[in-house]
Design a protein around this motif. Structure first.
Motif, PDB file in Angstrom:
ATOM      1  N   PRO A 130       0.654  -1.494  -0.417  1.00  0.00           N
ATOM      2  CA  PRO A 130       0.356  -0.114   0.082  1.00  0.00           C
ATOM      3  C   PRO A 130       0.684   1.194  -0.151  1.00  0.00           C
ATOM      4  O   PRO A 130       1.960   0.997   0.586  1.00  0.00           O
ATOM      5  N   ARG A 133      -1.384   5.052   3.000  1.00  0.00           N
ATOM      6  CA  ARG A 133      -1.791   4.256   3.869  1.00  0.00           C
ATOM      7  C   ARG A 133      -1.557   3.178   4.625  1.00  0.00           C
ATOM      8  O   ARG A 133      -0.461   2.694   3.393  1.00  0.00           O
ATOM      9  N   LYS A 134      -1.292   2.412   6.000  1.00  0.00           N
ATOM     10  CA  LYS A 134      -0.599   1.368   5.959  1.00  0.00           C
ATOM     11  C   LYS A 134      -1.429  -0.362   6.044  1.00  0.00           C
ATOM     12  O   LYS A 134      -0.471  -0.890   5.421  1.00  0.00           O
ATOM     13  N   GLU A 135      -2.442   0.144   5.485  1.00  0.00           N
ATOM     14  CA  GLU A 135      -3.007  -1.600   5.737  1.00  0.00           C
ATOM     15  C   GLU A 135      -3.138  -1.230   3.963  1.00  0.00           C
ATOM     16  O   GLU A 135      -3.467  -0.895   2.650  1.00  0.00           O
ATOM     17  N   LYS A 136      -2.948  -2.677   3.738  1.00  0.00           N
ATOM     18  CA  LYS A 136      -3.221  -3.429   2.505  1.00  0.00           C
ATOM     19  C   LYS A 136      -4.653  -3.575   2.363  1.00  0.00           C
ATOM     20  O   LYS A 136      -5.216  -4.072   3.146  1.00  0.00           O
ATOM     21  N   THR A 137      -4.744  -3.258   0.817  1.00  0.00           N
ATOM     22  CA  THR A 137      -6.325  -3.606   0.609  1.00  0.00           C
ATOM     23  C   THR A 137      -6.841  -4.167  -0.410  1.00  0.00           C
ATOM     24  O   THR A 137      -6.096  -4.299  -1.587  1.00  0.00           O
ATOM     25  N   TYR A 153     -11.704  -2.945   2.275  1.00  0.00           N
ATOM     26  CA  TYR A 153     -11.490  -3.859   3.468  1.00  0.00           C
ATOM     27  C   TYR A 153     -10.071  -4.170   3.114  1.00  0.00           C
ATOM     28  O   TYR A 153      -8.886  -3.986   2.549  1.00  0.00           O
ATOM     29  N   ASP A 154      -8.965  -4.249   4.701  1.00  0.00           N
ATOM     30  CA  ASP A 154      -7.775  -4.634   4.675  1.00  0.00           C
ATOM     31  C   ASP A 154      -7.509  -6.620   4.850  1.00  0.00           C
ATOM     32  O   ASP A 154      -8.183  -7.026   4.552  1.00  0.00           O
ATOM     33  N   GLU A 155      -6.356  -6.439   4.691  1.00  0.00           N
ATOM     34  CA  GLU A 155      -5.929  -8.038   4.476  1.00  0.00           C
ATOM     35  C   GLU A 155      -6.510  -9.211   5.220  1.00  0.00           C
ATOM     36  O   GLU A 155      -7.027 -10.022   4.913  1.00  0.00           O
ATOM     37  N   THR A 156      -7.200  -8.395   6.678  1.00  0.00           N
ATOM     38  CA  THR A 156      -7.633  -9.653   7.755  1.00  0.00           C
ATOM     39  C   THR A 156      -9.346  -9.241   7.922  1.00  0.00           C
ATOM     40  O   THR A 156     -10.100  -9.640   8.123  1.00  0.00           O
ATOM     41  N   LEU A 160     -12.981  -1.050   5.989  1.00  0.00           N
ATOM     42  CA  LEU A 160     -11.444  -0.087   6.898  1.00  0.00           C
ATOM     43  C   LEU A 160     -12.593   1.030   6.611  1.00  0.00           C
ATOM     44  O   LEU A 160     -13.159   1.677   5.764  1.00  0.00           O
TER      45      LEU A 160
END
Length: 168
Positions: A130, A133-137, A153-156, A160
């Motif tokens: 990414p 921002r820090k989240e992988k989306t 959505y993030d990788e979990t 968001l």
């Protein structure tokens, strides 16, 4: 209509497989906006509409896809050929040429959605690298006759919520 949109996975086949297992029977289409860095025969990309990004060497992936899903015309591209890091203008003109209702693209690794002249543009960000921002989306777009909603959505697989966009 419900569509999964992912981009810029850069060789990480496991995440594509996980997304497929989670969403395959829950969405009308699974879209990859390029830079998978995988071959067309990799099981991880099976079932995805996938385009060729600037880091892809697979000649079987087209640069652009126009696909009809539930009565909506979708234009999928990576974005590098339309200079999207500078402006969405070239992409917008191509979308008008294709008479697209929805445009899905990647390349910049920046998550976002916006409506331009009635066409919804979605960049799901990057599921591995990414930017901004820090989240992988990744994104899920849901549309009916009146409303188009884009959730990120993030990788979990946590939404968001602050990034959710609703277009009428």
């Amino acid at each position: 209509m419900k569509v999964l949109i992912v981009s810029d996975s850069h060789g990480w086949s496991e995440v594509l497989q996980q997304l497929k297992e989670r969403y395959e029977r829950k969405v009308d289409a699974m879209i990859h906006c390029g830079d998978s860095e995988l071959s067309a025969d990799d099981p991880a990309v099976e079932g995805y509409f996938i385009v060729r990004g600037n880091c892809d060497t697979e000649n079987q992936f087209p640069y652009d896809i126009i696909e009809g899903v539930e009565g909506r015309r979708i234009f999928v591209t990576h974005g590098h050929r339309y200079n999207i890091k500078m402006s969405l203008m070239n992409l917008m003109y191509k979308a008008k040429e294709y008479e697209a209702d929805l445009v899905f693209f990647g390349h910049s690794h920046l998550v976002g959605a916006e409506s331009i002249d009635g066409t919804v543009f979605v960049n799901p960000g990057s599921i591995t690298l990414p930017r901004g921002r820090k989240e992988k989306t990744y994104a899920i777009l849901e549309a009916d006759h009146e409303t188009t909603t884009v959730c990120f959505y993030d990788e979990t697989h946590q939404e968001l919520v602050s990034l959710r966009q609703v277009f009428n």
